[in-house]
Every structure is written in structure tokens, then in C-alpha cells.
Design an enzyme around this catalytic site. Structure first.
Site, PDB file in Angstrom:
ATOM      1  N   ARG A 101       0.851  -1.200   0.000  1.00 20.86           N
ATOM      2  CA  ARG A 101       0.000   0.000   0.000  1.00 20.86           C
ATOM      3  C   ARG A 101       0.876   1.235   0.000  1.00 20.86           C
ATOM      4  O   ARG A 101       1.895   1.292   0.689  1.00 20.86           O
ATOM      5  CB  ARG A 101      -0.828   0.064   1.289  1.00 20.86           C
ATOM      6  CG  ARG A 101      -1.952  -0.855   1.395  1.00 20.86           C
ATOM      7  CD  ARG A 101      -2.982  -0.388   2.399  1.00 20.86           C
ATOM      8  NE  ARG A 101      -2.495   0.130   3.671  1.00 20.86           N
ATOM      9  CZ  ARG A 101      -3.281   0.640   4.605  1.00 20.86           C
ATOM     10  NH1 ARG A 101      -4.587   0.723   4.416  1.00 20.86           N
ATOM     11  NH2 ARG A 101      -2.785   1.078   5.742  1.00 20.86           N
TER      12      ARG A 101
ATOM     13  N   THR B  61      -1.521   7.403   0.433  1.00 21.83           N
ATOM     14  CA  THR B  61      -2.865   7.328  -0.158  1.00 21.83           C
ATOM     15  C   THR B  61      -3.567   5.993   0.079  1.00 21.83           C
ATOM     16  O   THR B  61      -4.769   5.876  -0.174  1.00 21.83           O
ATOM     17  CB  THR B  61      -2.769   7.521  -1.687  1.00 21.83           C
ATOM     18  OG1 THR B  61      -2.020   6.413  -2.222  1.00 21.83           O
ATOM     19  CG2 THR B  61      -2.074   8.829  -2.041  1.00 21.83           C
TER      20      THR B  61
ATOM     21  N   ASP C 115       0.340  -3.074  12.174  1.00 15.24           N
ATOM     22  CA  ASP C 115       0.796  -3.485  10.841  1.00 15.24           C
ATOM     23  C   ASP C 115       1.060  -4.993  10.874  1.00 15.24           C
ATOM     24  O   ASP C 115       2.032  -5.452  11.489  1.00 15.24           O
ATOM     25  CB  ASP C 115       2.074  -2.713  10.476  1.00 15.24           C
ATOM     26  CG  ASP C 115       2.492  -2.994   9.033  1.00 15.24           C
ATOM     27  OD1 ASP C 115       2.607  -4.178   8.665  1.00 15.24           O
ATOM     28  OD2 ASP C 115       2.705  -2.027   8.283  1.00 15.24           O
TER      29      ASP C 115
ATOM     30  N   ASP D  20       4.557  -6.235   9.655  1.00 20.03           N
ATOM     31  CA  ASP D  20       5.625  -5.917  10.611  1.00 20.03           C
ATOM     32  C   ASP D  20       5.539  -6.814  11.844  1.00 20.03           C
ATOM     33  O   ASP D  20       6.555  -7.294  12.360  1.00 20.03           O
ATOM     34  CB  ASP D  20       5.532  -4.451  11.045  1.00 20.03           C
ATOM     35  CG  ASP D  20       5.985  -3.503   9.947  1.00 20.03           C
ATOM     36  OD1 ASP D  20       6.489  -3.984   8.909  1.00 20.03           O
ATOM     37  OD2 ASP D  20       5.830  -2.273  10.122  1.00 20.03           O
TER      38      ASP D  20
HETATM   39  C1  PRP Z   1      -1.284  -4.490   4.436  1.00 16.40           C
HETATM   40  C2  PRP Z   1      -2.123  -5.737   4.649  1.00 16.40           C
HETATM   41  C3  PRP Z   1      -2.982  -5.754   3.416  1.00 16.40           C
HETATM   42  C4  PRP Z   1      -3.213  -4.290   3.146  1.00 16.40           C
HETATM   43  C5  PRP Z   1      -4.595  -3.932   3.610  1.00 16.40           C
HETATM   44  O1  PRP Z   1      -0.235  -4.763   3.586  1.00 16.40           O
HETATM   45  O2  PRP Z   1      -1.392  -6.903   4.819  1.00 16.40           O
HETATM   46  O3  PRP Z   1      -2.353  -6.369   2.300  1.00 16.40           O
HETATM   47  O4  PRP Z   1      -2.227  -3.567   3.888  1.00 16.40           O
HETATM   48  O5  PRP Z   1      -4.879  -2.622   3.330  1.00 16.40           O
HETATM   49  P1  PRP Z   1      -5.974  -2.171   2.264  1.00 16.40           P
HETATM   50  O6  PRP Z   1      -7.212  -2.962   2.540  1.00 16.40           O
HETATM   51  O7  PRP Z   1      -6.153  -0.712   2.579  1.00 16.40           O
HETATM   52  O8  PRP Z   1      -5.432  -2.387   0.896  1.00 16.40           O
HETATM   53  P2  PRP Z   1       0.939  -3.740   3.238  1.00 16.40           P
HETATM   54  O9  PRP Z   1       0.650  -3.057   1.942  1.00 16.40           O
HETATM   55  O10 PRP Z   1       1.203  -2.857   4.415  1.00 16.40           O
HETATM   56  O11 PRP Z   1       2.152  -4.693   2.960  1.00 16.40           O
HETATM   57  P3  PRP Z   1       2.915  -5.736   3.897  1.00 16.40           P
HETATM   58  O12 PRP Z   1       1.999  -6.919   4.107  1.00 16.40           O
HETATM   59  O13 PRP Z   1       4.113  -6.076   3.085  1.00 16.40           O
HETATM   60  O14 PRP Z   1       3.255  -5.060   5.196  1.00 16.40           O
HETATM   61  N1  URA Z   2      -2.482  -2.986   6.955  1.00 14.83           N
HETATM   62  C1  URA Z   2      -2.162  -3.449   8.182  1.00 14.83           C
HETATM   63  O1  URA Z   2      -1.239  -4.247   8.333  1.00 14.83           O
HETATM   64  N2  URA Z   2      -2.874  -3.012   9.228  1.00 14.83           N
HETATM   65  C2  URA Z   2      -3.904  -2.151   9.092  1.00 14.83           C
HETATM   66  O2  URA Z   2      -4.537  -1.790  10.099  1.00 14.83           O
HETATM   67  C3  URA Z   2      -4.209  -1.685   7.806  1.00 14.83           C
HETATM   68  C4  URA Z   2      -3.487  -2.127   6.743  1.00 14.83           C
END
Ligand code: PRP
Ligand code: URA
Length: 209
Positions: free
Chosen positions: A105, A109, A201, A204
Site C-alpha cells: 500500500r 494514499t 501493521d 511488521d
Molecule cells: C497491508 C495488509 C494488506 C493491506 C490492507 O499490507 O497486509 O495487504 O495492507 O490494506 P488495504 O485494505 O487498505 O489495501 P501492506 O501493503 O502494508 O504490505 P505488507 O503486508 O508487506 O506489510
Molecule cells: N495494513 C495493516 O497491516 N494493518 C492495518 O490496520 C491496515 C493495513
């Protein structure tokens, strides 16, 4: 076709694991352990309607009838956090094929930015489970489902751990045919598009970054 309301898994075991994941002091090793246990429960519920086919097998004593999956199963973790779900579910269904979709993400935005995709050829005939612990704005999930449909997938289910009302609405608008199985529908999103109360997150917390 319209999907039913999201199925919220309120089983006490699911909620105990979710509570442990929400606690901010839970370290990555324990977070992953609880995520794996919760993944097993969520997949057990999400797969309850899978069609099976009859097979004739031989026990040590006699011939008998048994069941096998009617179609290939494809697991699609959205990287990175979806790996925490797919690892545990793959152990339950080792014959499943795993497809990977990488999406990050945008921090400002929350728009989905795809960076990787490796899809199998069996999508059109498979039962496909898209896996992501967090359904926040719904951008990553909607994008992934579109990509899978474009590649031929027809029978899709989305599994999340925590969902926001906004994410569920967005998913229902873009993919009304896709059922959602989740462990919780939280209050909403904060100004950074994080789910509140959520669990932070998920990537993380899984991987200690
Ligand atoms: C997080 C999570 C989802 C997404 C959800 O991933 O694991 O994939 O955000 O958010 P959305 O519904 O607003 O799209 P992120 O992009 O942070 O990547 P990561 O799993 O590598 O931390
Ligand atoms: N992605 C995450 O990992 N946590 C949230 O709360 C939203 C997006």
C-alpha cells in the site's frame, strides 16, 4: 450473483487467538503462532462448502468409499502478511497450489501498488482462497480479486483476520460474488488508513520489521 453477509467466526478459540494477536506486547513468534492457529480455524469454516468426489480406497481390511476434493485448491496469500495465513493453511491441505501476489500500500494514499504475481494455470477450474490478515480500505483485496478473475478464477473466497466496515463495503461493491470469512469487523479506519482497534501493521508484527 450476490455474496452473503461476511461470515464472522465467533468461535471462542478464534477469538482467544485474535485477542492475543491484538495485544501490542505479543512478540512476532507468538503473533505468528496465534495467526497460524486462527488460520486453521478460518480455513476450516471457509472450506465447509467445498465439493468432494467419491473415491474407492482400500483399507488394510477391505475396500471402502472415501472422499477427495472435487477441484484443485489454490491459496493466494497477498504478500507479505498473507504468508502467515497460507503457511498454516497449506499444512492443512498440502495438495493445494500456492499463488503469490505482491502488493504494497502507498503509505500516503493507501492505494495498492502491485509488485509481484505468480499465478498457476489451474485457476479457472479451482477453488481459490485469497488470504490477507487485514482488510482495511479494501484496495489490495479488490485489486487481487480482479487480477485473479482476469486470469480465469471463478470460485473465489476471501479470508481475513480483521476487517473494517469500509473494506467490506468496498469489496462488496467491486466483487459482490466473493464471500468473505473473517474473525472480526472492527470500528473503522484512522487517518492513516489503519484499522482501529485492529492489531497494527500485520506484516511488521509477523516478521519483526
Ligand atoms: C497491508 C495488509 C494488506 C493491506 C490492507 O499490507 O497486509 O495487504 O495492507 O490494506 P488495504 O485494505 O487498505 O489495501 P501492506 O501493503 O502494508 O504490505 P505488507 O503486508 O508487506 O506489510
Ligand atoms: N495494513 C495493516 O497491516 N494493518 C492495518 O490496520 C491496515 C493495513
Amino acid at each position: 450473483m450476490s455474496a452473503p453477509q461476511p461470515l464472522v467466526v465467533t468461535h471462542p478459540l478464534a477469538q482467544i487467538h485474535l485477542t492475543a494477536m491484538r495485544r501490542k506486547e505479543t512478540p512476532p513468534g507468538q503473533f505468528r503462532w496465534h495467526l497460524h492457529r486462527l488460520a486453521e480455524i478460518l480455513f476450516t469454516v471457509a472450506s465447509r462448502g467445498l465439493e468432494t468426489a467419491e473415491v474407492t480406497i482400500q483399507t488394510p481390511l477391505a475396500e471402502t468409499e472415501g472422499q477427495t476434493f472435487a477441484r484443485p485448491i489454490v491459496l493466494v496469500p497477498i504478500l507479505r502478511a498473507g504468508l502467515g495465513l497460507s503457511d498454516a493453511i497449506h499444512a492443512l491441505v498440502p495438495e493445494a497450489v500456492v499463488a503469490h501476489i505482491g502488493i504494497a500500500r502507498c503509505e500516503e494514499t493507501a492505494q495498492p501498488r502491485p509488485y509481484y504475481a505468480k499465478l498457476p494455470v489451474v485457476l479457472y477450474e479451482a477453488d481459490v482462497f485469497v488470504l490477507d490478515p487485514m482488510l482495511a480500505t479494501g484496495g489490495s483485496a479488490s485489486f487481487t480479486l480482479r487480477q485473479l478473475k482476469n486470469a480465469g478464477a471463478e470460485r473465489l473466497t476471501f479470508i481475513s483476520v480483521v476487517s473494517s466496515p469500509q473494506g467490506l463495503e468496498a469489496l462488496h461493491e467491486t466483487h459482490p460474488d466473493v464471500p468473505v470469512v473473517t474473525a472480526a469487523i472492527d470500528e473503522g479506519l484512522n487517518e492513516n488508513f489503519y484499522i482501529v482497534p485492529g492489531l497494527g501493521d500485520a506484516g511488521d508484527r509477523c516478521f519483526g520489521t
